[in-house]
Design a protein around this motif. Structure first.
Motif, short mmCIF file in Angstrom:
data_model
loop_
_atom_site.label_atom_id
_atom_site.label_comp_id
_atom_site.label_asym_id
_atom_site.label_seq_id
_atom_site.Cartn_x
_atom_site.Cartn_y
_atom_site.Cartn_z
N LYS A 100 0.83 -1.20 0.00
CA LYS A 100 0.00 0.00 0.00
C LYS A 100 0.87 1.26 0.00
O LYS A 100 0.52 2.27 -0.60
N VAL A 101 2.00 1.19 0.71
CA VAL A 101 2.95 2.32 0.78
C VAL A 101 4.31 1.81 0.33
O VAL A 101 4.74 0.71 0.72
N LEU A 102 4.99 2.61 -0.49
CA LEU A 102 6.33 2.26 -0.97
C LEU A 102 7.28 3.39 -0.61
O LEU A 102 7.10 4.54 -1.04
N LEU A 103 8.28 3.08 0.21
CA LEU A 103 9.31 4.03 0.58
C LEU A 103 10.58 3.74 -0.22
O LEU A 103 10.93 2.58 -0.41
N ALA A 104 11.27 4.81 -0.67
CA ALA A 104 12.45 4.60 -1.50
C ALA A 104 13.49 5.66 -1.23
O ALA A 104 13.18 6.84 -1.03
N GLY A 105 14.76 5.22 -1.24
CA GLY A 105 15.87 6.16 -1.17
C GLY A 105 15.99 6.91 -2.48
O GLY A 105 15.50 6.47 -3.53
N ASP A 106 16.66 8.05 -2.46
CA ASP A 106 16.75 8.92 -3.64
C ASP A 106 17.23 8.19 -4.89
O ASP A 106 16.71 8.39 -5.99
N ARG A 107 18.25 7.34 -4.71
CA ARG A 107 18.83 6.71 -5.89
C ARG A 107 17.87 5.72 -6.56
O ARG A 107 18.07 5.33 -7.71
N TYR A 108 16.82 5.30 -5.83
CA TYR A 108 15.88 4.32 -6.37
C TYR A 108 14.58 4.97 -6.85
O TYR A 108 13.73 4.29 -7.43
N VAL A 109 14.44 6.26 -6.63
CA VAL A 109 13.22 6.96 -7.06
C VAL A 109 13.02 6.86 -8.57
O VAL A 109 11.91 6.57 -9.03
N PRO A 110 14.05 7.08 -9.41
CA PRO A 110 13.83 6.97 -10.86
C PRO A 110 13.36 5.59 -11.29
O PRO A 110 12.51 5.47 -12.19
N VAL A 111 13.89 4.53 -10.66
CA VAL A 111 13.46 3.17 -11.00
C VAL A 111 11.99 2.97 -10.65
O VAL A 111 11.21 2.43 -11.44
N VAL A 112 11.62 3.42 -9.46
CA VAL A 112 10.22 3.28 -9.04
C VAL A 112 9.30 4.10 -9.93
O VAL A 112 8.21 3.66 -10.29
N ASP A 113 9.74 5.31 -10.30
CA ASP A 113 8.91 6.15 -11.17
C ASP A 113 8.61 5.46 -12.50
O ASP A 113 7.51 5.57 -13.05
N GLU A 114 9.60 4.74 -13.02
CA GLU A 114 9.39 4.01 -14.28
C GLU A 114 8.36 2.90 -14.13
O GLU A 114 7.70 2.52 -15.10
N LEU A 115 8.23 2.38 -12.90
CA LEU A 115 7.32 1.26 -12.65
C LEU A 115 5.93 1.70 -12.21
O LEU A 115 5.02 0.87 -12.13
N ARG A 116 5.75 2.96 -11.93
CA ARG A 116 4.52 3.42 -11.28
C ARG A 116 3.24 2.92 -11.94
O ARG A 116 2.31 2.49 -11.27
N GLY A 117 3.20 2.97 -13.24
CA GLY A 117 1.98 2.56 -13.94
C GLY A 117 1.69 1.08 -13.82
O GLY A 117 0.60 0.63 -14.18
N ARG A 118 2.66 0.31 -13.30
CA ARG A 118 2.49 -1.13 -13.19
C ARG A 118 2.44 -1.60 -11.73
O ARG A 118 2.65 -2.78 -11.46
N LEU A 119 2.21 -0.67 -10.82
CA LEU A 119 2.13 -0.99 -9.39
C LEU A 119 0.75 -0.59 -8.86
O LEU A 119 0.62 0.40 -8.11
N PRO A 120 -0.29 -1.33 -9.20
CA PRO A 120 -1.66 -0.89 -8.90
C PRO A 120 -1.99 -0.82 -7.41
O PRO A 120 -2.88 -0.05 -7.02
N SER A 121 -1.31 -1.59 -6.57
CA SER A 121 -1.68 -1.59 -5.14
C SER A 121 -1.12 -0.40 -4.38
O SER A 121 -1.63 -0.04 -3.32
N VAL A 122 -0.06 0.23 -4.91
CA VAL A 122 0.61 1.31 -4.17
C VAL A 122 -0.23 2.58 -4.22
O VAL A 122 -0.51 3.11 -5.29
N GLU A 123 -0.58 3.06 -3.04
CA GLU A 123 -1.38 4.29 -2.94
C GLU A 123 -0.55 5.50 -2.57
O GLU A 123 -0.93 6.64 -2.86
#
Length: 527
Positions: A100-123
Motif C-alpha cells: 500500500k505504501v512504498l518508501l524509497a531512497g533517492d537513488r531508487y526513485v527513478p526506477v520506481v517512477d518508471e514502474l509506477r503505472g504497473r504498481l496498482p496496489s501502491v497508494e
C-alpha cells in the motif's frame, strides 16, 4: 511478546543510550522510539491498517529500522526490498506483496517512477532522503515524521501475526515471499540474547543488508540487548575498518567473503581493531583455511558461526567461541579433532529442534548424511500466496531446508551442500562447498564456484569458475594440483574457467545454473 516491545523496553531502561550511529548522526533509544511512533501515526493517516503491507527499497540507513517498527506497531507487514533487484523483480515483489505504501531512497526513485503505472496496489510513495517537488507524487519522509501525532493508535496484534514478508530466491524463477510472525523473532531473542543491561554498553557494526534475514536478526538482537548499531550503507572493507576503529566497535556480523576481504586488505595492519570482541559470521560456507587465518588475525576476538535461513528466521545452529579455540599445545589427535570441528556449523540453539532425515523424513543415525530439517516457534508461517510450495517445504511443522549434512556424535552439524547442487561422478557424491573451500584457500583465489557438468563416462565431472585476486596470477594446472594435494583425486576440478565475477541473482545467491549452462558441454576441456 511483540517485536516493538524490544525497543520499548530498552527505551524505558536506557532512554539516553545511543541506539544508532549513522554517518555522523546519533540517535538515542528515546529518539528512535519517538520517531517510530510518529511514523506509525503517519502510516495510519495514509490508511495503513492491520495486515496491510509497507515496502521499502534502500541501502542500510536508520529509515529501515524506523519503518519496520512503525509498521509493526500497526500490525502491518513490512516488506524490505533488495536494492540490487532488477526492475522486473521489484515489480513482481511489490505487486505480489500488495504494498500500500512504498518508501524509497533517492537513488531508487527513478526506477520506481518508471514502474509506477504497473504498481496498482501502491497508494502512497514516500521519498527517504530528500524533498521532491509538490508535483512529483512523492511525500517527504522527514515531513511525515515531524508532522505526525506522537501517540499512534493502539492496534491489538496477536503474536502469531505476520510482521515481516521477506523475499528470498533460489536459482530459478522469481523470489519467494517468506512470512515471518512476531514469534519468529521473539523466540530467537528471548532464548538466545541477554536483555538490556544499564551498566553494559556495546557497539555493533551493522553492514549486512537489511533486506537479508541476518541483518534483521542483528537489529532485533541489538534493540533487545540495548546495543548501539553503527550502520554502514553497504560493505566496503576500508570503510568498515575505519568505522570499527573510530567508533571502538565490540561486535560485528559478516558473511565469509567480507571477513576474507578484510584480512586480505593491504591496509589491514594499519587499523586498530583491538576493540572487537565478538565476530559472528554466516550466510555462506566458511572455508576452514579462511577462519583459521581470521583467528590468527583477531587473536583476542571470539568467533561465532551462525547457520540458518530466511525460512527459519535466521540462526538455528551456532558454532560458539569455545569451539573455535584450538590451542597449539594440544595433543595432535585432539588438535585435529578440533580443527575438523571448525568445518561444522555448530549445534542447535535452545529454541529450535534440528534433525537430519532421509528421503522419507525419518531421522538418520549420527554420521549419516541426509537433509537438514528444523522445527520451533520461529519457523516461517509459510510462503506468501504459495500454498503448494509451502506444503513442499513445511511438513508436519518441520522446515525442510534443502541443505544436506550430517551430525556427529556430539550433535555438531556438518553441511555438505544443497540437494540440488550435489555432483555425482561415477556414483560418488561430491559437495561443491568442499571443493570451493579448498580452492578459496589458495592465496591467488578471491572467490570461486564449483559445479557439475555432463560426462559420457562418469555421468558428471567437477568444473570450477574462479575469480583471481587483483595483482595475482594462477594457471588452471596450478589450481588443479592445489586441489589434488588436498582432496580425493575424483573431487578435483577437471575444468577451470577464469572469470571477472561470478553470476548471482538479485538477492545475491550464486547462480550455478548459469555456470552449468555456460560450461556444461559433455567431456569439457579446460577453457
Amino acid at each position: 511478546m511483540l517485536t516493538p516491545e524490544f525497543l520499548d523496553i530498552t527505551a524505558a531502561i536506557c532512554p539516553e543510550r545511543t541506539a544508532v550511529i549513522f554517518e555522523g548522526r546519533r540517535l538515542s533509544y528515546e529518539q528512535v522510539q519517538q520517531r517510530v511512533k510518529r511514523l506509525a501515526s503517519a502510516f495510519s493517516a495514509l490508511g495503513v491498517n492491520k495486515g496491510d503491507t509497507v515496502s521499502l527499497i534502500q541501502v542500510n540507513t536508520p529509515h529501515c529500522i524506523e519503518a519496520y517498527f512503525a509498521a509493526a506497531l500497526l500490525g502491518a507487514v513490512y516488506v524490505p526490498l533488495n536494492f540490487r533487484a532488477k526492475p522486473s523483480e521489484l515489480e513482481y515483489m511489490v505487486n505480489t506483496a500488495d504494498a500500500k505504501v512504498l518508501l524509497a531512497g533517492d537513488r531508487y526513485v527513478p526506477v520506481v517512477d518508471e514502474l509506477r503505472g504497473r504498481l496498482p496496489s501502491v497508494e502512497h510513495y514516500v521519498q527517504l532522503d530528500g524533498r521532491s517537488g509538490s508535483d512529483s507524487g512523492w511525500r517527504d519522509y522527514e515531513a511525515l515524521v515531524a508532522g505526525s501525532d506522537p501517540d499512534p493508535p493502539f492496534v491489538d496484534v496477536p503474536e502469531e501475526a505476520v510482521t515481516l514478508l521477506m523475499y528470498t530466491a533460489g536459482t530459478t524463477g522469481f523470489p519467494k515471499g517468506v512470512m515471518l510472525p512476531h514469534t519468529s523473532f521473539t523466540s530467537y531473542v528471548l532464548n538466545n540474547v541477554s536483555p538490556v543491561d544499564p551498566d553494559l554498553e556495546e557497539r555493533n557494526l551493522l553492514t549486512v543488508p537489511l533486506y537479508h534475514i541476518a541483518g534483521v536478526q542483528a537489529v532485533m538482537a541489538a534493540m533487545f540487548a540495548g546495543r548501539t548499531l553503527v550502520m554502514q550503507r553497504q560493505f566496503e572493507a576500508r570503510e568498515w575498518m575505519g568505522l570499527a576503529q573510530e567508533e571502538r566497535v565490540q561486535r560485528a556480523m559478516m558473511v565469509p567473503t567480507m571477513l576474507k576481504q578484510i584480512i586480505d586488505h593491504p591496509d589491514f595492519q594499519k587499523y586498530d581493531l583491538s576493540s572487537l570482541k565478538v565476530i559472528t559470521y554466516g550466510a555462506a560456507p566458511m572455508p576452514v583455511e579462511v577462519i583459521s587465518r581470521a583467528l590468527q588475525a583477531f587473536p583476542a576476538c571470539q568467533f561465532i558461526n551462525a547457520f540458518g535461513q530466511t525460512e527459519t528466521a535466521a540462526t538455528i545452529t551456532a558454532l560458539n567461541p569455545e569451539d573455535h579455540h584450538v590451542p597449539a599445545d594440544l595433543p595432535e589427535q585432539e588438535r585435529q579433532r578440533r580443527l575438523r570441528r571448525l568445518a561444522s556449523v555448530g549445534r542447535a540453539l535452545p529454541d529450535v529442534e534440528v534433525r537430519v532425515v532421509d528421503e522419507y523424513g525419518n531421522e538418520v543415525a549420527r554420521g549419516v548424511a541426509g537433509e537438514v530439517v528444523a522445527r520451533g516457534d520461529r519457523v516461517m508461517a509459510g510462503y506468501w500466496k504459495d500454498e503448494e510450495r509451502t506444503k513442499q517445504t513445511k511438513r508436519g511443522g518441520w522446515i525442510y531446508t534443502g541443505d544436506l549434512g550430517y551430525m556427529d556424535e556430539e550433535g555438531y552439524l556438518f553441511l555438505s551442500g544443497r540437494a540440488s547442487d550435489v555432483i555425482i561422478r561415477g556414483g560418488e557424491n561430491i559437495s561443491p562447498e568442499e571443493v570451493e573451500g579448498v580452492l578459496t584457500g589458495h592465496p591467488a583465489v578471491e572467490e570461486c564456484a564449483v559445479f557439475g557438468v555432463p560426462h559420457d563416462t562418469w555421468g558428471e565431472t567437477v568444473a570450477a569458475a574462479v575469480v583471481i585476486k587483483a595483482g595475482h596470477r594462477a594457471e588452471a594446472e596450478e589450481l588443479q594440483e592445489w586441489c589434488r594435494e588436498r582432496l580425493a583425486s575424483f573431487k578435483k576440478p577437471e575444468a577451470i574457467a577464469f572469470r571477472d565475477e561470478l553470476p548471482r541473482n538479485p538477492l545475491g545467491k550464486l547462480l550455478r545454473r548459469e555456470l552449468r549452462e555456460a560450461y556444461g558441454s559433455k567431456n569439457p576441456a579446460p577453457p
